[in-house]
Design a protein around this motif. Structure first.
Motif, PDB file in Angstrom:
ATOM      1  N   PHE A   1       0.831  -1.194   0.000  1.00 38.21           N
ATOM      2  CA  PHE A   1       0.000   0.000   0.000  1.00 38.21           C
ATOM      3  C   PHE A   1       0.874   1.256   0.000  1.00 38.21           C
ATOM      4  O   PHE A   1       0.677   2.176  -0.795  1.00 38.21           O
ATOM      5  CB  PHE A   1      -0.881  -0.062   1.243  1.00 38.21           C
ATOM      6  N   VAL A   2       1.872   1.279   0.882  1.00 39.14           N
ATOM      7  CA  VAL A   2       2.780   2.426   0.938  1.00 39.14           C
ATOM      8  C   VAL A   2       3.657   2.459  -0.309  1.00 39.14           C
ATOM      9  O   VAL A   2       4.025   3.529  -0.801  1.00 39.14           O
ATOM     10  CB  VAL A   2       3.639   2.371   2.218  1.00 39.14           C
ATOM     11  N   ASP A   3       3.972   1.291  -0.848  1.00 40.23           N
ATOM     12  CA  ASP A   3       4.787   1.217  -2.061  1.00 40.23           C
ATOM     13  C   ASP A   3       4.162   1.959  -3.239  1.00 40.23           C
ATOM     14  O   ASP A   3       4.874   2.462  -4.101  1.00 40.23           O
ATOM     15  CB  ASP A   3       4.995  -0.248  -2.467  1.00 40.23           C
ATOM     16  N   VAL A   4       2.826   1.997  -3.295  1.00 40.09           N
ATOM     17  CA  VAL A   4       2.159   2.755  -4.357  1.00 40.09           C
ATOM     18  C   VAL A   4       2.700   4.170  -4.386  1.00 40.09           C
ATOM     19  O   VAL A   4       3.045   4.713  -5.432  1.00 40.09           O
ATOM     20  CB  VAL A   4       0.628   2.771  -4.152  1.00 40.09           C
ATOM     21  N   ASN A   5       2.805   4.786  -3.217  1.00 41.24           N
ATOM     22  CA  ASN A   5       3.306   6.150  -3.145  1.00 41.24           C
ATOM     23  C   ASN A   5       4.814   6.236  -3.327  1.00 41.24           C
ATOM     24  O   ASN A   5       5.323   7.158  -3.966  1.00 41.24           O
ATOM     25  CB  ASN A   5       2.911   6.785  -1.812  1.00 41.24           C
ATOM     26  N   LEU A   6       5.549   5.288  -2.750  1.00 41.96           N
ATOM     27  CA  LEU A   6       7.004   5.347  -2.869  1.00 41.96           C
ATOM     28  C   LEU A   6       7.455   5.219  -4.323  1.00 41.96           C
ATOM     29  O   LEU A   6       8.341   5.947  -4.774  1.00 41.96           O
ATOM     30  CB  LEU A   6       7.637   4.251  -2.013  1.00 41.96           C
TER      31      LEU A   6
ATOM     32  N   ILE B   1       4.405   6.980   7.232  1.00 44.15           N
ATOM     33  CA  ILE B   1       5.149   5.723   7.213  1.00 44.15           C
ATOM     34  C   ILE B   1       5.307   5.167   8.626  1.00 44.15           C
ATOM     35  O   ILE B   1       5.128   3.963   8.853  1.00 44.15           O
ATOM     36  CB  ILE B   1       6.517   5.906   6.533  1.00 44.15           C
ATOM     37  N   LYS B   2       5.599   6.027   9.581  1.00 39.96           N
ATOM     38  CA  LYS B   2       5.719   5.561  10.970  1.00 39.96           C
ATOM     39  C   LYS B   2       4.391   5.019  11.477  1.00 39.96           C
ATOM     40  O   LYS B   2       4.336   3.969  12.132  1.00 39.96           O
ATOM     41  CB  LYS B   2       6.192   6.708  11.863  1.00 39.96           C
ATOM     42  N   PHE B   3       3.312   5.721  11.179  1.00 41.59           N
ATOM     43  CA  PHE B   3       1.975   5.316  11.614  1.00 41.59           C
ATOM     44  C   PHE B   3       1.597   3.949  11.054  1.00 41.59           C
ATOM     45  O   PHE B   3       1.159   3.058  11.792  1.00 41.59           O
ATOM     46  CB  PHE B   3       0.972   6.380  11.151  1.00 41.59           C
ATOM     47  N   LEU B   4       1.791   3.754   9.742  1.00 37.98           N
ATOM     48  CA  LEU B   4       1.362   2.517   9.099  1.00 37.98           C
ATOM     49  C   LEU B   4       2.327   1.359   9.323  1.00 37.98           C
ATOM     50  O   LEU B   4       1.948   0.199   9.141  1.00 37.98           O
ATOM     51  CB  LEU B   4       1.193   2.732   7.595  1.00 37.98           C
ATOM     52  N   THR B   5       3.546   1.679   9.738  1.00 36.80           N
ATOM     53  CA  THR B   5       4.564   0.634   9.822  1.00 36.80           C
ATOM     54  C   THR B   5       4.937   0.250  11.248  1.00 36.80           C
ATOM     55  O   THR B   5       4.905  -0.934  11.604  1.00 36.80           O
ATOM     56  CB  THR B   5       5.837   1.076   9.072  1.00 36.80           C
ATOM     57  N   PHE B   6       5.259   1.230  12.084  1.00 36.28           N
ATOM     58  CA  PHE B   6       5.885   0.920  13.369  1.00 36.28           C
ATOM     59  C   PHE B   6       5.068   1.303  14.601  1.00 36.28           C
ATOM     60  O   PHE B   6       5.504   1.028  15.729  1.00 36.28           O
ATOM     61  CB  PHE B   6       7.250   1.614  13.459  1.00 36.28           C
TER      62      PHE B   6
ATOM     63  N   ASP C   1      12.915   0.245  16.052  1.00 34.22           N
ATOM     64  CA  ASP C   1      13.821   0.832  17.055  1.00 34.22           C
ATOM     65  C   ASP C   1      14.920   1.650  16.395  1.00 34.22           C
ATOM     66  O   ASP C   1      15.346   2.680  16.925  1.00 34.22           O
ATOM     67  CB  ASP C   1      14.450  -0.287  17.906  1.00 34.22           C
ATOM     68  N   ARG C   2      15.382   1.173  15.225  1.00 36.30           N
ATOM     69  CA  ARG C   2      16.418   1.883  14.464  1.00 36.30           C
ATOM     70  C   ARG C   2      15.956   1.996  13.026  1.00 36.30           C
ATOM     71  O   ARG C   2      16.244   1.113  12.195  1.00 36.30           O
ATOM     72  CB  ARG C   2      17.749   1.129  14.544  1.00 36.30           C
ATOM     73  N   PRO C   3      15.213   3.055  12.708  1.00 38.49           N
ATOM     74  CA  PRO C   3      14.610   3.193  11.372  1.00 38.49           C
ATOM     75  C   PRO C   3      15.631   2.996  10.250  1.00 38.49           C
ATOM     76  O   PRO C   3      16.734   3.556  10.296  1.00 38.49           O
ATOM     77  CB  PRO C   3      14.071   4.631  11.374  1.00 38.49           C
ATOM     78  N   PRO C   4      15.283   2.183   9.255  1.00 37.77           N
ATOM     79  CA  PRO C   4      16.234   1.891   8.160  1.00 37.77           C
ATOM     80  C   PRO C   4      16.469   3.114   7.289  1.00 37.77           C
ATOM     81  O   PRO C   4      15.579   3.944   7.091  1.00 37.77           O
ATOM     82  CB  PRO C   4      15.526   0.787   7.379  1.00 37.77           C
ATOM     83  N   ALA C   5      17.685   3.191   6.753  1.00 39.03           N
ATOM     84  CA  ALA C   5      18.020   4.312   5.870  1.00 39.03           C
ATOM     85  C   ALA C   5      17.250   4.217   4.562  1.00 39.03           C
ATOM     86  O   ALA C   5      16.858   5.224   3.975  1.00 39.03           O
ATOM     87  CB  ALA C   5      19.528   4.325   5.615  1.00 39.03           C
ATOM     88  N   ASN C   6      17.033   2.995   4.092  1.00 43.74           N
ATOM     89  CA  ASN C   6      16.321   2.778   2.823  1.00 43.74           C
ATOM     90  C   ASN C   6      14.978   2.126   3.125  1.00 43.74           C
ATOM     91  O   ASN C   6      14.898   0.911   3.289  1.00 43.74           O
ATOM     92  CB  ASN C   6      17.162   1.906   1.897  1.00 43.74           C
ATOM     93  N   ILE C   7      13.928   2.933   3.221  1.00 43.02           N
ATOM     94  CA  ILE C   7      12.620   2.394   3.615  1.00 43.02           C
ATOM     95  C   ILE C   7      12.036   1.511   2.523  1.00 43.02           C
ATOM     96  O   ILE C   7      11.324   0.540   2.813  1.00 43.02           O
ATOM     97  CB  ILE C   7      11.643   3.544   3.971  1.00 43.02           C
ATOM     98  N   ALA C   8      12.334   1.791   1.263  1.00 41.90           N
ATOM     99  CA  ALA C   8      11.827   0.951   0.176  1.00 41.90           C
ATOM    100  C   ALA C   8      12.414  -0.453   0.275  1.00 41.90           C
ATOM    101  O   ALA C   8      11.717  -1.452   0.046  1.00 41.90           O
ATOM    102  CB  ALA C   8      12.163   1.573  -1.181  1.00 41.90           C
ATOM    103  N   ASP C   9      13.708  -0.540   0.631  1.00 39.77           N
ATOM    104  CA  ASP C   9      14.335  -1.842   0.817  1.00 39.77           C
ATOM    105  C   ASP C   9      13.700  -2.583   1.995  1.00 39.77           C
ATOM    106  O   ASP C   9      13.516  -3.805   1.941  1.00 39.77           O
ATOM    107  CB  ASP C   9      15.837  -1.669   1.044  1.00 39.77           C
ATOM    108  N   PHE C  10      13.346  -1.862   3.048  1.00 38.08           N
ATOM    109  CA  PHE C  10      12.680  -2.487   4.196  1.00 38.08           C
ATOM    110  C   PHE C  10      11.339  -3.089   3.782  1.00 38.08           C
ATOM    111  O   PHE C  10      11.016  -4.222   4.146  1.00 38.08           O
ATOM    112  CB  PHE C  10      12.468  -1.450   5.306  1.00 38.08           C
ATOM    113  N   PHE C  11      10.553  -2.344   3.011  1.00 39.50           N
ATOM    114  CA  PHE C  11       9.253  -2.870   2.570  1.00 39.50           C
ATOM    115  C   PHE C  11       9.437  -4.081   1.661  1.00 39.50           C
ATOM    116  O   PHE C  11       8.622  -5.009   1.680  1.00 39.50           O
ATOM    117  CB  PHE C  11       8.446  -1.783   1.868  1.00 39.50           C
ATOM    118  N   ALA C  12      10.497  -4.095   0.872  1.00 39.96           N
ATOM    119  CA  ALA C  12      10.786  -5.272   0.044  1.00 39.96           C
ATOM    120  C   ALA C  12      11.055  -6.483   0.933  1.00 39.96           C
ATOM    121  O   ALA C  12      10.628  -7.607   0.632  1.00 39.96           O
ATOM    122  CB  ALA C  12      11.979  -4.991  -0.871  1.00 39.96           C
ATOM    123  N   ARG C  13      11.759  -6.266   2.057  1.00 43.14           N
ATOM    124  CA  ARG C  13      12.033  -7.370   2.983  1.00 43.14           C
ATOM    125  C   ARG C  13      10.759  -7.842   3.669  1.00 43.14           C
ATOM    126  O   ARG C  13      10.600  -9.040   3.953  1.00 43.14           O
ATOM    127  CB  ARG C  13      13.078  -6.944   4.010  1.00 43.14           C
TER     128      ARG C  13
END
Length: 334
Positions: A25-30, A70-75, A121-133
């Motif tokens: 869902f967030v990827d649509v925007n990213l 992103i924080k709201f929907l993810t963490f 706890d430690r937000p990733p530098a590459n959020i798109a890569d995190f969503f891929a994981r």
């Protein structure tokens, strides 16, 4: 089969699938942000609006920004449908049925949960890569479940949970693109509109399969592919047909007949999907059609809960031929 076990394995899979689809869902925007023309306004509030929790968001975050959404929907641990909250609930459901699921499934759920918790706890530098994981971890769990769990009633309840969730979220992702993200009707048919349809296909892992079957990207063709295609595993129709197959495997009721309200509601919905065309959808209005599909998928979920997850299942005394021959948890949430 125990109602408690059916309930837990069903919701275990729904929550895993929900976590994956929030990432999509967030990827649509990213994806969209990468290709937007210079000066185009970023659209983040629509993502919160479609969850139905805009009031909750504004109360806790105030301004609608990329980082806040992103924080709201993810963490956000206080928001019940964030990725982290979904995985926590999936983990608790898995804990309650350790004797039913395989040890590999349990280990994968823990790895998945801890990966997201650590990222919170430690937000990733590459959020798109995190969503891929996140998406990959969901796929890995589904594969491990298929490979290590007996394909019995419990497995079928897991399939029904996963695919009901997927059908609902495919409808929501498509609705976000069509109804919320485009700045105004004047943008329809422009390069920005084309970019958004491509972003939508990529977010649903559908771009390559779509290209193999269609030469041009048009709104009608994309909508038809994601709604009506019977062989693409993320299309709404495919998901509902597979839910119906698993439901009849559990009940033993012959296809084209029904013995309980869940079979009746799902059979009616699959029958409608089998005879509708994309022209019918467009004449009704894509947004209106998608809202109706979401309501009907949720209705199937409610009927399943009433039939299987209570002490006294609601069954009619004998199979009835259809005309076409064809724990309290959150059903209607994001």
């Amino acid at each position: 089969m125990l109602s408690r076990v059916a309930d837990s394995v069903y919701w275990l899979n729904r929550y895993i699938e929900r976590a994956e689809n929030i990432a999509r869902f967030v990827d649509v925007n990213l994806y969209l942000m990468l290709d937007l023309p210079y000066g185009a306004q970023q659209q983040w509030e629509p993502l919160v609006m479609t969850t139905g929790d805009l009031g909750f968001f504004k109360q806790h975050y105030g301004e609608v920004t990329k980082a806040n959404v992103i924080k709201f929907l993810t963490f956000d641990q206080h928001y019940s449908n964030s990725i982290l909250s979904c995985l926590n609930m999936a983990r608790e459901n898995a804990r309650s049925i350790r004797e039913i699921i395989s040890s590999e499934m349990w280990e994968e759920i823990n790895r998945f949960y801890l990966m997201v918790k650590e990222a919170g706890d430690r937000p990733p530098a590459n959020i798109a890569d995190f969503f891929a994981r996140v998406k990959l971890s969901s796929h890995r769990f589904a594969g491990i479940m298929d490979a290590t769990m007996t394909h019995n009633e419990a497995w079928h309840f897991g399939q029904m949970g996963r695919l009901q969730e997927r059908a609902d979220k495919t409808a929501r992702i498509l609705d976000v693109k069509y109804y919320y993200l485009l700045p105004s009707v004047e943008w329809v048919g422009t390069p920005l509109d084309q970019v958004e349809w491509i972003a939508l296909l990529k977010s649903a892992s559908a771009y390559e399969m779509y290209r193999k079957s269609q030469r041009r990207i048009t709104p009608a063709n994309v909508a038809s592919f994601l709604i009506l295609h019977q062989k693409f595993p993320r299309s709404i129709h495919f998901c509902l047909l597979q839910v119906q197959r698993s439901l009849h495997e559990v009940t033993g009721t012959p296809q084209g007949s029904w013995r309980n309200d869940a079979e009746r509601a799902l059979g009616r919905l699959c029958g409608e999907m089998g005879y509708i065309t994309i022209e019918d959808v467009i004449s009704q209005g894509l947004h209106e059609f998608l809202e109706e599909i979401q309501a009907k998928v949720n209705e199937v979920g409610v009927k399943m809960a009433q039939t299987f997850f209570v002490n006294e299942p609601v069954l009619s005394p004998a199979p009835v031929q259809s005309q076409s021959q064809t724990q309290q948890q959150s059903l209607a949430s994001f």
